[in-house]
Design an enzyme around this catalytic site. Structure first.
Site, PDB file in Angstrom:
ATOM      1  N   ASP A  67       0.850  -1.201   0.000  1.00  0.00           N
ATOM      2  CA  ASP A  67       0.000   0.000   0.000  1.00  0.00           C
ATOM      3  C   ASP A  67       0.882   1.247   0.000  1.00  0.00           C
ATOM      4  OD1 ASP A  67      -2.130  -1.796   0.541  1.00  0.00           O
ATOM      5  OD2 ASP A  67      -1.693  -1.665   2.699  1.00  0.00           O
ATOM      6  N   ASP A  73      -0.726   8.016   7.853  1.00  0.00           N
ATOM      7  CA  ASP A  73      -0.307   6.651   8.264  1.00  0.00           C
ATOM      8  C   ASP A  73       0.988   6.771   9.065  1.00  0.00           C
ATOM      9  OD1 ASP A  73      -1.174   5.108   5.105  1.00  0.00           O
ATOM     10  OD2 ASP A  73      -2.172   4.848   7.046  1.00  0.00           O
ATOM     11  N   GLU A  96       1.519  -2.327  11.160  1.00  0.00           N
ATOM     12  CA  GLU A  96       1.294  -2.536   9.724  1.00  0.00           C
ATOM     13  C   GLU A  96       2.346  -1.819   8.904  1.00  0.00           C
ATOM     14  OE1 GLU A  96      -2.186  -0.630   8.244  1.00  0.00           O
ATOM     15  OE2 GLU A  96      -1.739  -1.123   6.186  1.00  0.00           O
ATOM     16  N   GLU A  97       2.828  -0.665   9.409  1.00  0.00           N
ATOM     17  CA  GLU A  97       3.717   0.183   8.592  1.00  0.00           C
ATOM     18  C   GLU A  97       5.184  -0.181   8.705  1.00  0.00           C
ATOM     19  OE1 GLU A  97       0.257   1.931   7.303  1.00  0.00           O
ATOM     20  OE2 GLU A  97       2.265   1.713   6.455  1.00  0.00           O
ATOM     21  N   ASP A 118      -2.512  -1.378  13.958  1.00  0.00           N
ATOM     22  CA  ASP A 118      -2.703  -0.770  12.641  1.00  0.00           C
ATOM     23  C   ASP A 118      -2.903   0.707  12.949  1.00  0.00           C
ATOM     24  OD1 ASP A 118      -5.238  -1.163   9.988  1.00  0.00           O
ATOM     25  OD2 ASP A 118      -3.585   0.253  10.283  1.00  0.00           O
ATOM     26  N   LEU A 120      -3.298   3.486  11.298  1.00  0.00           N
ATOM     27  CA  LEU A 120      -4.384   4.204  10.645  1.00  0.00           C
ATOM     28  C   LEU A 120      -5.064   3.267   9.666  1.00  0.00           C
ATOM     29  CD1 LEU A 120      -4.974   7.242  11.190  1.00  0.00           C
ATOM     30  CD2 LEU A 120      -4.698   7.473   8.741  1.00  0.00           C
ATOM     31  N   ASP A 121      -6.291   2.912   9.987  1.00  0.00           N
ATOM     32  CA  ASP A 121      -7.042   1.952   9.157  1.00  0.00           C
ATOM     33  C   ASP A 121      -8.012   2.735   8.275  1.00  0.00           C
ATOM     34  OD1 ASP A 121      -8.092  -0.762   8.523  1.00  0.00           O
ATOM     35  OD2 ASP A 121      -9.900   0.077   9.437  1.00  0.00           O
ATOM     36  N   GLU A 282      -5.448  -6.548  12.282  1.00  0.00           N
ATOM     37  CA  GLU A 282      -6.805  -6.132  11.867  1.00  0.00           C
ATOM     38  C   GLU A 282      -7.820  -7.206  12.284  1.00  0.00           C
ATOM     39  OE1 GLU A 282      -5.818  -5.485   7.655  1.00  0.00           O
ATOM     40  OE2 GLU A 282      -6.219  -3.346   7.906  1.00  0.00           O
TER      41      GLU A 282
HETATM   42  P1  AHG Z   1      -5.409   0.129   5.788  1.00  0.00           P
HETATM   43  O1  AHG Z   1      -5.822   1.517   5.452  1.00  0.00           O
HETATM   44  O2  AHG Z   1      -4.930  -0.035   7.212  1.00  0.00           O
HETATM   45  O3  AHG Z   1      -4.462  -0.442   4.779  1.00  0.00           O
HETATM   46  O4  AHG Z   1      -6.722  -0.793   5.749  1.00  0.00           O
HETATM   47  C1  AHG Z   1      -7.571  -0.680   4.661  1.00  0.00           C
HETATM   48  C2  AHG Z   1      -8.441  -1.897   4.598  1.00  0.00           C
HETATM   49  C3  AHG Z   1      -9.623  -1.860   5.555  1.00  0.00           C
HETATM   50  O5  AHG Z   1      -9.672  -0.716   6.344  1.00  0.00           O
HETATM   51  C4  AHG Z   1     -10.832  -1.911   4.658  1.00  0.00           C
HETATM   52  O6  AHG Z   1     -11.791  -2.799   5.156  1.00  0.00           O
HETATM   53  C5  AHG Z   1     -10.269  -2.409   3.330  1.00  0.00           C
HETATM   54  O7  AHG Z   1      -8.938  -1.974   3.284  1.00  0.00           O
HETATM   55  C6  AHG Z   1     -11.000  -1.863   2.155  1.00  0.00           C
HETATM   56  O8  AHG Z   1     -10.464  -2.493   1.022  1.00  0.00           O
HETATM   57  P2  AHG Z   1     -11.132  -2.239  -0.435  1.00  0.00           P
HETATM   58  O9  AHG Z   1     -10.867  -0.814  -0.764  1.00  0.00           O
HETATM   59  O10 AHG Z   1     -10.430  -3.228  -1.325  1.00  0.00           O
HETATM   60  O11 AHG Z   1     -12.597  -2.544  -0.290  1.00  0.00           O
HETATM   61 MN    MN Z   2      -6.157  -1.447   8.139  1.00  0.00          MN
HETATM   62 MN    MN Z   3      -3.405   0.950   8.175  1.00  0.00          MN
END
Ligand code: AHG
Ligand code: MN
Ligand code: MN
Length: 338
Positions: A67, A73, A96-97, A118, A120-121, A282
């Site tokens: 990501d 984040d 996560e980071e 995590d 920042l989710d 998560e």
């Molecule tokens: P993060 O921002 O910590 O990487 O998590 C993102 C995750 C979670 O928060 C969410 O349920 C999912 O990504 C959404 O994924 P899509 O955009 O593929 O639906």
């Molecule tokens: Mn997350």
């Molecule tokens: Mn995150």
């Protein structure tokens, strides 16, 4: 005349009162949760003004999951680490980071607990001012003493001694459990305290909302597709058709599922058989919360909390929410219903 029956109990006071429920609790536990609540307020402060200061947008980094790392984040990651690294209660952290485990600086004492988080989710939602969150998971260390190890971080979810999340939404809510129910606290920014707002949250046995990224429908296996089609059929007796709600921030979708009932899922698919969400920071913490509130959380084959992690950033399919809804989903996934 007192008008509100609201109890003005702060998160700190509640944690302290709950301490007697853990005979082995040495106050370390309370201190960790207290430090986490400080970290939450520091992250909230930046999140609440993100649009005003130069903290939106991305860095030039990618994390281990591939990501793009957003500035918020990185800020949340460093803020939580720095709020937690000197309390003397943790022997190791994982985030996560950061690809590897995070050691406690030499100058600070190592303690008996492990923190995975995590920071920042829902990062993809930051620049659109949509609800985001932070997630944490706490274990007792299994290594004897000194520096914590990767094995300390790769424990099965049923070993968690506490888990929770912060949701930065229309209000900022701190939700956690230490194994004695799930409790929610809302930040009152005027006094800078989290005040109790939901004691002993229980998830409805059944809901009428399903929450998943249906854009992946064609990639899902037949059982999952059959389940979604079942939810869309008209059947008043089972409250169908269900409504679909999807925010794209796990913390927000899981919190709504906790409060209203229904099912949240991120299934595996033809492209990513293990799905997108990560087991250790998560799915384990969110599954712990859902189970503590009387719900159910599986990976399609077994209870999420029974899975033995083998890698810090491993993915897992996740289906969590109301007990009845997850059970019906499981029957479709296992081909028992068509
Ligand atoms: P993060 O921002 O910590 O990487 O998590 C993102 C995750 C979670 O928060 C969410 O349920 C999912 O990504 C959404 O994924 P899509 O955009 O593929 O639906
Ligand atoms: Mn997350
Ligand atoms: Mn995150």
């Amino acid at each position: 005349m007192v008008t509100s029956s609201k109890k003005f109990i702060t998160l700190e006071r509640f944690i302290h009162e709950q301490e007697h429920l853990h005979p082995a609790a040495t106050g370390e536990f309370s201190a960790i949760l207290h430090d986490l609540s400080l970290a939450a307020k520091l992250v909230w402060r930046e999140v609440s003004k993100a649009g005003l200061v130069n903290i939106l947008g991305t860095t030039d980094r990618m994390n281990i999951s591939g990501d793009v790392v957003k500035k918020l984040d990185e800020f949340a990651d460093e803020t939580i680490y720095k709020a937690m690294d000197h309390g003397g209660h943790l022997c190791v952290m994982a985030s996560e980071e950061n690809e590897d485990i995070l050691h406690i600086p030499e100058e600070y004492r190592s303690g008996g607990y492990v923190l995975l988080y995590d920071p920042l989710d829902g990062s993809s939602n930051i620049d659109a001012n949509i609800t985001i969150g932070s997630i944490f998971s706490i274990y007792k260390r299994i290594s004897p003493e000194g520096k914590g190890t990767l094995a300390d971080c790769l424990q099965s979810g049923y070993n968690q001694v506490a888990a929770g999340y912060v949701i930065y939404g229309s209000s900022t809510v701190f939700v956690y459990s230490t194994g004695n129910g799930v409790h929610g606290f809302t930040l009152d920014p005027t006094v800078g305290e989290f005040l109790i707002s939901n004691e002993n949250i229980r998830i409805p046995k059944k809901g009428k909302i399903y929450s998943m990224n249906e854009g992946n429908f064609n990639l899902w296996d037949k059982g999952m597709q059959n389940y979604i089609n079942y939810l869309k059929e008209e059947d008043k007796a089972t409250g169908r058709p269900y409504s679909m709600r999807y925010i794209g921030t796990m913390v927000a979708d899981a919190h709504r599922t906790l409060m209203y009932g229904g099912i949240f899922a991120y299934p595996g698919d033809k492209k990513n058989p293990e799905g997108k969400l990560r087991l250790c920071y998560e799915c384990n913490p969110m599954s712990y919360i859902i189970e503590q509130a009387g719900g159910r959380a599986i990976n399609g084959k077994r209870r999420i909390l029974d899975v033995q992690p083998t890698a810090l950033h491993q993915h897992t399919p996740v289906f969590l929410g109301s007990e009845e809804d997850v059970k019906v989903c499981e029957e479709f996934l296992q081909g028992k219903r068509k």
